[in-house]
Design a protein around this motif. Structure first.
Motif, mmCIF file in Angstrom:
data_model
loop_
_atom_site.group_PDB
_atom_site.id
_atom_site.type_symbol
_atom_site.label_atom_id
_atom_site.label_comp_id
_atom_site.label_asym_id
_atom_site.label_seq_id
_atom_site.Cartn_x
_atom_site.Cartn_y
_atom_site.Cartn_z
ATOM 1 N N ARG A 158 -15.676 -23.344 20.875
ATOM 2 C CA ARG A 158 -16.316 -22.041 20.643
ATOM 3 C C ARG A 158 -17.805 -22.222 20.359
ATOM 4 O O ARG A 158 -18.636 -21.478 20.883
ATOM 5 C CB ARG A 158 -15.648 -21.313 19.499
ATOM 6 C CG ARG A 158 -16.345 -19.994 19.183
ATOM 7 C CD ARG A 158 -15.605 -19.205 18.158
ATOM 8 N NE ARG A 158 -14.582 -18.464 18.871
ATOM 9 C CZ ARG A 158 -13.681 -17.712 18.288
ATOM 10 N NH1 ARG A 158 -13.654 -17.624 16.986
ATOM 11 N NH2 ARG A 158 -12.803 -17.062 18.990
ATOM 12 N N ASP A 159 -18.159 -23.209 19.545
ATOM 13 C CA ASP A 159 -19.571 -23.458 19.241
ATOM 14 C C ASP A 159 -20.343 -23.835 20.498
ATOM 15 O O ASP A 159 -21.457 -23.364 20.723
ATOM 16 C CB ASP A 159 -19.717 -24.564 18.198
ATOM 17 C CG ASP A 159 -19.228 -24.148 16.819
ATOM 18 O OD1 ASP A 159 -19.097 -22.938 16.565
ATOM 19 O OD2 ASP A 159 -18.964 -25.050 16.002
ATOM 20 N N ASN B 160 -19.550 -23.120 23.644
ATOM 21 C CA ASN B 160 -19.653 -21.958 24.530
ATOM 22 C C ASN B 160 -20.699 -20.964 24.032
ATOM 23 O O ASN B 160 -21.413 -20.359 24.835
ATOM 24 C CB ASN B 160 -18.297 -21.268 24.673
ATOM 25 C CG ASN B 160 -17.356 -22.046 25.552
ATOM 26 O OD1 ASN B 160 -17.747 -22.957 26.270
ATOM 27 N ND2 ASN B 160 -16.084 -21.693 25.505
ATOM 28 N N THR B 161 -20.798 -20.806 22.724
ATOM 29 C CA THR B 161 -21.814 -19.915 22.157
ATOM 30 C C THR B 161 -23.212 -20.431 22.470
ATOM 31 O O THR B 161 -24.087 -19.675 22.903
ATOM 32 C CB THR B 161 -21.625 -19.774 20.636
ATOM 33 O OG1 THR B 161 -20.313 -19.260 20.382
ATOM 34 C CG2 THR B 161 -22.665 -18.855 20.031
ATOM 35 N N GLY C 15 -25.104 -15.466 23.900
ATOM 36 C CA GLY C 15 -24.405 -16.096 22.787
ATOM 37 C C GLY C 15 -23.150 -15.338 22.404
ATOM 38 O O GLY C 15 -22.097 -15.928 22.143
ATOM 39 N N ILE C 16 -23.244 -14.020 22.390
ATOM 40 C CA ILE C 16 -22.075 -13.200 22.069
ATOM 41 C C ILE C 16 -20.993 -13.371 23.127
ATOM 42 O O ILE C 16 -19.808 -13.543 22.804
ATOM 43 C CB ILE C 16 -22.478 -11.719 21.919
ATOM 44 C CG1 ILE C 16 -23.321 -11.543 20.658
ATOM 45 C CG2 ILE C 16 -21.242 -10.813 21.878
ATOM 46 C CD1 ILE C 16 -24.011 -10.197 20.552
ATOM 47 N N GLY D 24 -20.585 -15.932 25.186
ATOM 48 C CA GLY D 24 -20.050 -17.285 25.068
ATOM 49 C C GLY D 24 -19.088 -17.430 23.908
ATOM 50 O O GLY D 24 -18.070 -18.108 24.003
ATOM 51 N N HIS D 25 -19.389 -16.761 22.814
ATOM 52 C CA HIS D 25 -18.515 -16.802 21.631
ATOM 53 C C HIS D 25 -17.187 -16.111 21.917
ATOM 54 O O HIS D 25 -16.129 -16.597 21.520
ATOM 55 C CB HIS D 25 -19.224 -16.134 20.458
ATOM 56 C CG HIS D 25 -18.454 -16.179 19.180
ATOM 57 N ND1 HIS D 25 -18.335 -17.325 18.437
ATOM 58 C CD2 HIS D 25 -17.756 -15.226 18.529
ATOM 59 C CE1 HIS D 25 -17.609 -17.070 17.371
ATOM 60 N NE2 HIS D 25 -17.225 -15.807 17.412
ATOM 61 N N GLN D 26 -17.224 -15.002 22.617
ATOM 62 C CA GLN D 26 -16.022 -14.221 22.890
ATOM 63 C C GLN D 26 -15.131 -14.873 23.949
ATOM 64 O O GLN D 26 -13.920 -14.680 23.928
ATOM 65 C CB GLN D 26 -16.382 -12.801 23.331
ATOM 66 C CG GLN D 26 -17.053 -11.996 22.249
ATOM 67 C CD GLN D 26 -16.203 -11.833 21.008
ATOM 68 O OE1 GLN D 26 -15.012 -11.583 21.087
ATOM 69 N NE2 GLN D 26 -16.807 -12.004 19.847
#
Length: 72
Positions: free
Chosen positions: A30-31, A33-34, A64-65, A67-69
């Motif tokens: 997750r980090d 991808n963000t 960033g949003i 990627g996080h999702q």
């Protein structure tokens, strides 16, 4: 800003992002991808808004949003 300068800036930003992420191998998926989303969004925002700082920051935030999702 001419087309060549925009391309060189985009390549420099992408290269900086790739080198920076190489040192972050211990991050969670997750980090990563963000961070990747923020980097890609920043480059996209920069190119689409002809180098506007606000466009670059907006692109980074949106990327960033996203990627996080994606990691959920």
């Amino acid at each position: 800003m001419n087309t060549m300068t925009k391309r060189l800036t985009a390549v420099a930003l992408a290269t900086t992002l790739a080198v920076s992420l190489a040192g972050c191998s211990h991050w969670s998926k997750r980090d990563r991808n963000t961070a990747i989303g923020a980097g890609v969004g920043a480059v996209g925002g920069h190119v689409l808004t002809n180098g506007s700082g606000v466009g670059t920051l907006g692109g980074a935030a949106v990327g960033g949003i996203i990627g996080h999702q994606v990691s959920k």
